[in-house]
Design a protein around this motif. Structure first.
Motif, mmCIF file in Angstrom:
data_model
loop_
_atom_site.group_PDB
_atom_site.id
_atom_site.type_symbol
_atom_site.label_atom_id
_atom_site.label_comp_id
_atom_site.label_asym_id
_atom_site.label_seq_id
_atom_site.Cartn_x
_atom_site.Cartn_y
_atom_site.Cartn_z
ATOM 1 N N ALA A 379 3.080 9.322 17.083
ATOM 2 C CA ALA A 379 3.266 8.084 16.335
ATOM 3 C C ALA A 379 1.931 7.522 15.883
ATOM 4 N N ASP A 380 0.922 7.643 16.714
ATOM 5 C CA ASP A 380 -0.400 7.139 16.355
ATOM 6 C C ASP A 380 -0.974 7.899 15.167
ATOM 7 N N SER A 381 -0.662 9.177 15.041
ATOM 8 C CA SER A 381 -1.132 9.941 13.892
ATOM 9 C C SER A 381 -0.485 9.447 12.607
ATOM 10 N N LEU A 382 0.787 9.038 12.677
ATOM 11 C CA LEU A 382 1.416 8.416 11.523
ATOM 12 C C LEU A 382 0.745 7.093 11.179
ATOM 13 N N ALA A 383 0.322 6.362 12.207
ATOM 14 C CA ALA A 383 -0.366 5.094 11.977
ATOM 15 C C ALA A 383 -1.682 5.312 11.240
ATOM 16 N N VAL A 384 -2.409 6.379 11.583
ATOM 17 C CA VAL A 384 -3.663 6.681 10.902
ATOM 18 C C VAL A 384 -3.407 7.008 9.433
ATOM 19 N N ALA A 385 -2.353 7.775 9.167
ATOM 20 C CA ALA A 385 -2.009 8.085 7.776
ATOM 21 C C ALA A 385 -1.684 6.810 7.009
ATOM 22 N N ALA A 386 -0.932 5.921 7.632
ATOM 23 C CA ALA A 386 -0.586 4.650 6.990
ATOM 24 C C ALA A 386 -1.832 3.830 6.707
ATOM 25 N N GLN A 387 -2.716 3.735 7.682
ATOM 26 C CA GLN A 387 -3.932 2.946 7.506
ATOM 27 C C GLN A 387 -4.787 3.476 6.363
ATOM 28 N N SER A 388 -4.992 4.780 6.325
ATOM 29 C CA SER A 388 -5.844 5.375 5.304
ATOM 30 C C SER A 388 -5.256 5.209 3.908
ATOM 31 N N LEU A 389 -3.980 5.536 3.745
ATOM 32 C CA LEU A 389 -3.351 5.471 2.425
ATOM 33 C C LEU A 389 -3.200 4.038 1.934
ATOM 34 N N ILE A 390 -2.808 3.130 2.832
ATOM 35 C CA ILE A 390 -2.617 1.733 2.430
ATOM 36 C C ILE A 390 -3.950 1.088 2.080
ATOM 37 N N ALA A 391 -4.982 1.284 2.900
ATOM 38 C CA ALA A 391 -6.292 0.690 2.622
ATOM 39 C C ALA A 391 -6.863 1.211 1.317
ATOM 40 N N ARG A 392 -6.733 2.507 1.066
ATOM 41 C CA ARG A 392 -7.258 3.094 -0.160
ATOM 42 C C ARG A 392 -6.520 2.565 -1.386
ATOM 43 N N SER A 393 -5.206 2.369 -1.262
ATOM 44 C CA SER A 393 -4.425 1.867 -2.391
ATOM 45 C C SER A 393 -4.746 0.408 -2.691
ATOM 46 N N LEU A 394 -4.785 -0.421 -1.655
ATOM 47 C CA LEU A 394 -5.032 -1.843 -1.864
ATOM 48 C C LEU A 394 -6.440 -2.107 -2.384
ATOM 49 N N ALA A 395 -7.379 -1.224 -2.061
ATOM 50 C CA ALA A 395 -8.761 -1.426 -2.498
ATOM 51 C C ALA A 395 -8.906 -1.351 -4.007
ATOM 52 N N THR A 396 -7.937 -0.756 -4.711
ATOM 53 C CA THR A 396 -8.016 -0.680 -6.165
ATOM 54 C C THR A 396 -7.799 -2.038 -6.813
ATOM 55 N N GLY A 397 -7.129 -2.955 -6.116
ATOM 56 C CA GLY A 397 -6.869 -4.269 -6.672
ATOM 57 C C GLY A 397 -5.849 -4.282 -7.783
#
Length: 557
Positions: A379-397
């Motif tokens: 489950a923690d590995s899924l959390a890492v995927a979520a963190q990376s993809l969400i942070a990268r997407s939101l950073a585009t603004g």
């Protein structure tokens, strides 16, 4: 076939030019299939239909997105249409990935991350398996030592890992390349901070760690004291290596590369598995050998990852400005340290209460607890995927980024719940077919207690999976301040449950009692408290996520 430059997609056909500007987070590969050009990106597959007169320009996937009416009947396929053509009856459709292709992106990060995340817990499980052959006292003593070690190291280590991951992913999302001096300087600052923290942790463990064993119920008069001291003393020397290992993990995760940590971790685990029996039995080092094998294996990981990072990034030199930049990591890391303190206090209380029973119950609790944490790594590995993809997407603004982040969060939650059910079913079937508990101990008393605890471990798997995954969603939206508050709110009822249970349900526990009722009652109270903290951990994050309250208000529904 249309030529594609994927960082700033330029498409052209014989009938006219088409230009689509993608934000830097969306890059990948392309191919032509069934008359369409498919652009594969980390978050979506964009289908560009070939039109009879495509002499128009699509400025961005973020602009003027509307739900596509012809796909409304299919809730699992999120499709957006873009009408910016020179003709009113012509439009191009930009379709986000189907469920299966989004899963592929998630698992491309989650699966390699799983091996990286597993380094410490899997090393602990290997140690438990080998040390269990030495005896219940040695096993329980190492369990207490691991709890003390975690209390001193994880308070800052795991928060630093999360902050470095989000910071690096956000830098890439804003369009900074890997050759950027700013990115290299930021990574150098993070590694310098990690090394300094590791040295401080080693000193603290050396000075206060041994005396802290009494707090966990393993004082000088306890039979657990000697093995705990022997194990903790060696692991303390490797504290700088542990912090650097986690900091390097965070850097590679933020870069979107989980293969490098995967390879390094596999090599380290092989080294650990090979050295454990050699150090423990062949050379007669006992629990000291188990600790030494873990330290050596982590050192191998650090050397390998550092060498790969030096070749890849334009790392800065260790100057005063770099050290000043390291301060930027302190505030968010400090907030997550408070969060880690709350969960560590809960887990430490559970270990302290179990260690005040007898050797068999303490050892069984340690095995069940390590198995509980190890299964949660999925489950923690899924959390890492979520963190990376969400942070990268939101950073585009952009609107597209916020929409993509919301899609990722929904799919991650769905996968985590299914994962929890799968883990519970797997542990149930595995325990019935194969005597899983005998891998960790041959002591009849330990096995009896462990058979009592395994159903609890199994039932908690769905809750664990959801709780760990929600952490990734929270970090992805930069919700570090809320993370500290949420964990404090979760820890209070859990600690209260354990203390109240000991006061009103168990009463005084005597380790010399000939009956097993009191120690069994203690473990019942302990695991009830663990269930409470995981349930509260999930709900305190899921409720604001569902309501789109801060910090989840940045996600589009």
């Amino acid at each position: 076939m249309w030529p594609v430059n994927l960082m700033n997609v330029q498409l052209s056909s014989t009938s006219g030019p088409i230009k689509i500007n993608l934000h830097p987070a969306l890059h990948g590969s392309s191919r032509t299939f069934a008359g369409r050009t498919l652009i594969h990106t980390p978050l979506q597959i964009i289908y560009i239909s070939q039109c009879a007169n495509p002499s128009y320009q699509l400025t961005s996937p973020a602009a003027s997105q509307l739900p596509c009416p012809r796909h409304r009947q299919c809730p699992r396929r999120q499709t957006f249409c873009k009408a910016t053509t020179n003709s009113d009856n012509q439009q191009d459709s930009i379709s986000t990935t189907t469920e299966s292709s989004l899963d592929a992106e998630i698992f491309s990060i989650a699966l390699p991350t799983l091996a990286t995340l597993a380094a410490d817990p899997l090393a602990a499980l290997v140690s438990v398996a080998w040390i269990g052959q030495l005896g219940a006292v040695e096993l329980a003593g190492v369990g207490v030592a691991l709890s003390v070690y975690g209390a001193f190291t994880k308070l800052f280590n795991m928060p630093l890992l999360a902050v470095i991951t989000s910071s690096t992913a956000s830098a890439l999302g804003r369009g900074q390349g890997e050759d950027s001096r700013e990115l290299g300087g930021a990574v150098t600052s993070a590694l310098a901070l990690a090394l300094g923290v590791g040295v401080i942790q080693a000193l603290l463990l050396g000075v206060f760690g041994i005396s802290g064993l009494s707090t966990w119920g393993a004082g000088p008069s306890s039979p657990l004291y000697d093995p705990a001291v022997h194990y903790l003393s060696i692991r303390a020397l490797g504290a700088p290596t542990t912090v650097l290992f986690l900091a390097l993990q965070g850097t590679f995760r933020g870069l979107g590369d989980t293969r490098a940590p995967f390879v390094a971790t596999v090599v380290a685990n092989i080294v650990n598995v090979a050295l454990e029996p050699l150090f423990i039995f062949t050379w007669g080092w006992g629990v000291r050998g188990a600790a030494a094998a873990v330290v050596v294996s982590q050192l191998v990981s650090v050397v390998g990852l550092a060498a790969m990072l030096i070749k890849r990034l334009n790392l800065g030199s260790l100057e005063i400005s770099v050290l000043k930049n390291a301060v930027e990591y302190v505030k968010p890391t400090g907030l997550l340290t408070l969060r880690t303190l709350a969960i560590t206090a809960t887990f430490s209380l559970a270990t302290a209460l179990s260690s005040r029973t007898d050797a068999s119950h303490a050892a069984a609790h340690q095995i069940a607890f390590q198995l509980w944490l190890a299964s949660s790594l999925l489950a923690d590995s899924l959390a890492v995927a979520a963190q990376s993809l969400i942070a990268r997407s939101l950073a585009t603004g952009t609107v597209a980024g916020r929409t993509a982040a919301a899609l990722v969060s929904r799919r991650i939650l769905d996968l985590s719940f299914k994962l929890g059910l799968t883990l519970a079913a797997g542990l149930t079937v595995g325990s019935a077919i194969f005597p899983l508990t005998r891998v960790f101990s041959s002591d009849p008393g330990v096995l009896t207690v462990l058979n009592f605890l395994m159903p609890i471990v199994i039932l908690l798997q769905p809750v664990n999976a959801l709780a760990f995954t929600m952490d990734g969603l929270l970090y992805g939206v930069n919700g570090f301040a809320y993370a500290a508050k949420a964990m404090a709110i979760s820890a209070i009822p859990a600690i209260g449950t354990m203390l109240a249970g000991m006061r009103f349900f168990v009463g005084p526990v005597s380790t010399s009692s000939a009956t097993m009722s009191a120690p069994a009652a203690v473990l019942s109270v302990v695991w009830t408290g663990l269930a409470v903290v995981m349930a509260a951990r999930f709900l305190t994050i899921f409720i604001p996520y569902k309501l789109r309250n801060k910090p989840f208000d940045v996600l589009l529904t």
